[in-house]
Enzyme design. Sequence first.
Site, PDB file in Angstrom:
ATOM      1  N   LYS A  12     -21.430   6.059  -3.149  1.00 17.51           N
ATOM      2  CA  LYS A  12     -22.339   7.209  -3.096  1.00 17.51           C
ATOM      3  C   LYS A  12     -22.011   8.191  -4.222  1.00 17.51           C
ATOM      4  CE  LYS A  12     -23.806  11.040  -0.212  1.00 17.51           C
ATOM      5  NZ  LYS A  12     -23.752  11.738   1.064  1.00 17.51           N
TER       6      LYS A  12
ATOM      7  N   LYS B 248      -6.104  12.214   0.101  1.00 18.68           N
ATOM      8  CA  LYS B 248      -6.547  11.814  -1.247  1.00 18.68           C
ATOM      9  C   LYS B 248      -5.893  12.707  -2.295  1.00 18.68           C
ATOM     10  CE  LYS B 248     -11.335  10.414  -0.274  1.00 18.68           C
ATOM     11  NZ  LYS B 248     -12.729  10.773  -0.529  1.00 18.68           N
TER      12      LYS B 248
ATOM     13  N   HIS C  55      -7.559 -12.774  25.713  1.00 14.11           N
ATOM     14  CA  HIS C  55      -6.289 -13.482  25.571  1.00 14.11           C
ATOM     15  C   HIS C  55      -5.305 -12.675  24.732  1.00 14.11           C
ATOM     16  CE1 HIS C  55      -8.060 -17.012  27.466  1.00 14.11           C
ATOM     17  NE2 HIS C  55      -9.164 -16.608  26.849  1.00 14.11           N
TER      18      HIS C  55
ATOM     19  N   GLU D  85     -10.709   3.850  -5.246  1.00 18.63           N
ATOM     20  CA  GLU D  85     -10.588   2.426  -4.895  1.00 18.63           C
ATOM     21  C   GLU D  85     -11.699   1.618  -5.558  1.00 18.63           C
ATOM     22  OE1 GLU D  85     -10.460   4.940  -2.761  1.00 18.63           O
ATOM     23  OE2 GLU D  85      -9.050   4.550  -1.106  1.00 18.63           O
TER      24      GLU D  85
ATOM     25  N   GLY E  74     -22.559   8.834   3.794  1.00 19.41           N
ATOM     26  CA  GLY E  74     -22.015   7.511   3.443  1.00 19.41           C
ATOM     27  C   GLY E  74     -22.027   6.553   4.625  1.00 19.41           C
ATOM     28  N   ARG E  75     -21.606   7.035   5.803  1.00 18.58           N
ATOM     29  CA  ARG E  75     -21.512   6.139   6.960  1.00 18.58           C
ATOM     30  C   ARG E  75     -22.859   5.906   7.629  1.00 18.58           C
ATOM     31  NH1 ARG E  75     -18.801  10.750   7.260  1.00 18.58           N
ATOM     32  NH2 ARG E  75     -19.332  12.336   8.809  1.00 18.58           N
TER      33      ARG E  75
ATOM     34  N   GLU F 280     -15.175   9.165  11.873  1.00 21.74           N
ATOM     35  CA  GLU F 280     -15.334  10.048  10.720  1.00 21.74           C
ATOM     36  C   GLU F 280     -16.361  11.142  11.040  1.00 21.74           C
ATOM     37  OE1 GLU F 280     -14.697   8.919   6.203  1.00 21.74           O
ATOM     38  OE2 GLU F 280     -16.819   8.706   6.667  1.00 21.74           O
TER      39      GLU F 280
HETATM   40  O1  F6P Z   1     -13.215   9.014   1.945  1.00 19.32           O
HETATM   41  C1  F6P Z   1     -14.246   8.961   2.857  1.00 19.32           C
HETATM   42  C2  F6P Z   1     -15.540   8.584   2.194  1.00 19.32           C
HETATM   43  O2  F6P Z   1     -16.053   9.682   1.510  1.00 19.32           O
HETATM   44  C3  F6P Z   1     -16.547   8.070   3.198  1.00 19.32           C
HETATM   45  O3  F6P Z   1     -17.217   9.079   3.851  1.00 19.32           O
HETATM   46  C4  F6P Z   1     -17.404   7.218   2.335  1.00 19.32           C
HETATM   47  O4  F6P Z   1     -18.200   6.320   3.081  1.00 19.32           O
HETATM   48  C5  F6P Z   1     -16.357   6.526   1.503  1.00 19.32           C
HETATM   49  O5  F6P Z   1     -15.384   7.522   1.272  1.00 19.32           O
HETATM   50  C6  F6P Z   1     -16.836   5.960   0.204  1.00 19.32           C
HETATM   51  O6  F6P Z   1     -17.426   6.930  -0.598  1.00 19.32           O
HETATM   52  P1  F6P Z   1     -18.342   6.535  -1.805  1.00 19.32           P
HETATM   53  O7  F6P Z   1     -19.505   5.787  -1.286  1.00 19.32           O
HETATM   54  O8  F6P Z   1     -18.728   7.834  -2.448  1.00 19.32           O
HETATM   55  O9  F6P Z   1     -17.527   5.675  -2.743  1.00 19.32           O
END
Ligand code: F6P
Length: 547
Positions: free
Chosen positions: A207, A513, A384, A213, A267-268, A353
């Site tokens: 987003k 972060k 199980h 990452e 995002g979610r 979240e």
């Molecule tokens: O760190 C949390 C977050 O901001 C989530 O809310 C989001 O889905 C995820 O990181 C990834 O963010 P992005 O889509 O901006 O890479």
Amino acid sequence: MASIAPIAPNAREQLIDRGRARKRGGIAPLFEMDNERFARFSAQHEDMRLDYSKTALSDDDLAALMAHARAMDLEARRNAMFAGERINLTEDRAVLHVALRGRISDGYATDGKPVGHDVERVLAAMSEFATGIRLGEVRSATGERFTDVVNIGIGGSDLGPAMATLALAPYHDGPRLHFVSNVDGAHIADTLKGLEPGRTLFIVASKTFTTVETMTNAATARRFIVAALGEDAVGAHFCAVSTALDKIRAFGIAPERSFGFWDWVGGRYSLWSAIGLPLMIATGAHGFREFLAGGRAMDQHFRDAPMERNLPMLLGLTGWWHRVAQEYPARAVIPYDQRLARLPAYLQQLDMESNGKSIGLDGKPVTGPTGPLVWGEPGTNGQHAFFQLLHQGSDVVPIEFLVAATAQESGMDEHHDLLLANCLAQSEALVKGRTLDEARAQVLAAGRSAEEAERIAPHRTFSGNRPSITIAYRRLDPYTLGRLIALYEHRVFVEAQLFGINAYDQWGVELGKELAVALLPAIKGEVDENDVSPLTRGLFKAITALR
Ligand code: F6P
């Protein structure tokens, strides 16, 4: 913006008193008193049934719960969300993911500006691209068909498409899909190992297009392509999804390979947007449209159905009842549906979240608990593993079972009969329990001595009266998955209103972060290790000594 109704402390306290009393009263007696309990404590949307009869709610409790929800203006707040008002107060944004699955004629708008045409424009661009990939018309730099697509994203830019692609495996007739999220290099290394660069397309999904990452994995994927095919191949092997189209361009991805969305999509909550591109590539534009149609059907139900028959309202109210009135700290989501194996992980982000907050809309600490710990694994596997604790552990964990009435595969009836029997048996056993007398009789019936029966029977007792909810549907198809996900999104909304919190920000992820950024120079050996915070210094030195 709909006004925030003052929390009615008395109503809330009374519900908590009721919740505590019901813990003692139990669930089984409610069935004994009422042959019609299932009919009255379940609700239907098309072929989907929400059964909340195996909770400790009585008629009076439910009526009190609904009165409390109405007093808190729940319905008006729901309407404010659908109307595109800026209900995400701390980020001053609308929350309009419902528009992503709406039709233009639904008229979704925010700030007086309709959004339907923008949504359709991006959907059309996604469809054209996804169809081109599926038909082999969009080719790689070497002129080959793409056989493998790797989605690089994390959180909402990963969990939704990964969960949905697995859920809809029987509808997957496009190229193979892979998902890389973790910054741990093992994730992308293991993924790339089996892939042919000349036939691999990468989707960089973020987003913000700044998430470390995703950017780190995207750079590694870029090197993978450049090493095999040269710098000029990058354009053919990458596409991107983001709200930050300018940043995509800077990465070297062309505008016609860039799919946007908007700041009113959290995002979610973004699986319905261009973030769903992997799902569209897997199942085709038609499958994706069916998924959207399912979401829209649940939206209409949530908006229009009376609270008494409204699945998201009822799921949210029972969730609040378990968390606040009955003080259960967790809930387990157990799909008796192997293809929903990633649903618990998806719901962990969606729910935790969103509602893992303790400051209210008024900026003050909230009174009492908010979102529960959400966890789960598919049944029957869980039986199980951790079901021991669910049946006999010292903590009660309300469970949400999900199950399809029919299998996708023909010739699998024997499997599905067993699956269904196990799912139904679990919720029954959790309520029913087993008394000491029953346990003793069972041991004796197995031919053991009276002395042995005395010794063993206590271990074989079950307290019972453990609550669960079951969501049953005919078949896990794209439309039903859409309804399920929208159902859970709206339940999170309902609970957030009752907790009095903003479900749509996520400041809680920021501190960690920031500290990771601050620690990186020390880890790279660029600053003195004694500059590391005393909280971390000892562990830092111990780990660096091992490198
Ligand atoms: O760190 C949390 C977050 O901001 C989530 O809310 C989001 O889905 C995820 O990181 C990834 O963010 P992005 O889509 O901006 O890479």
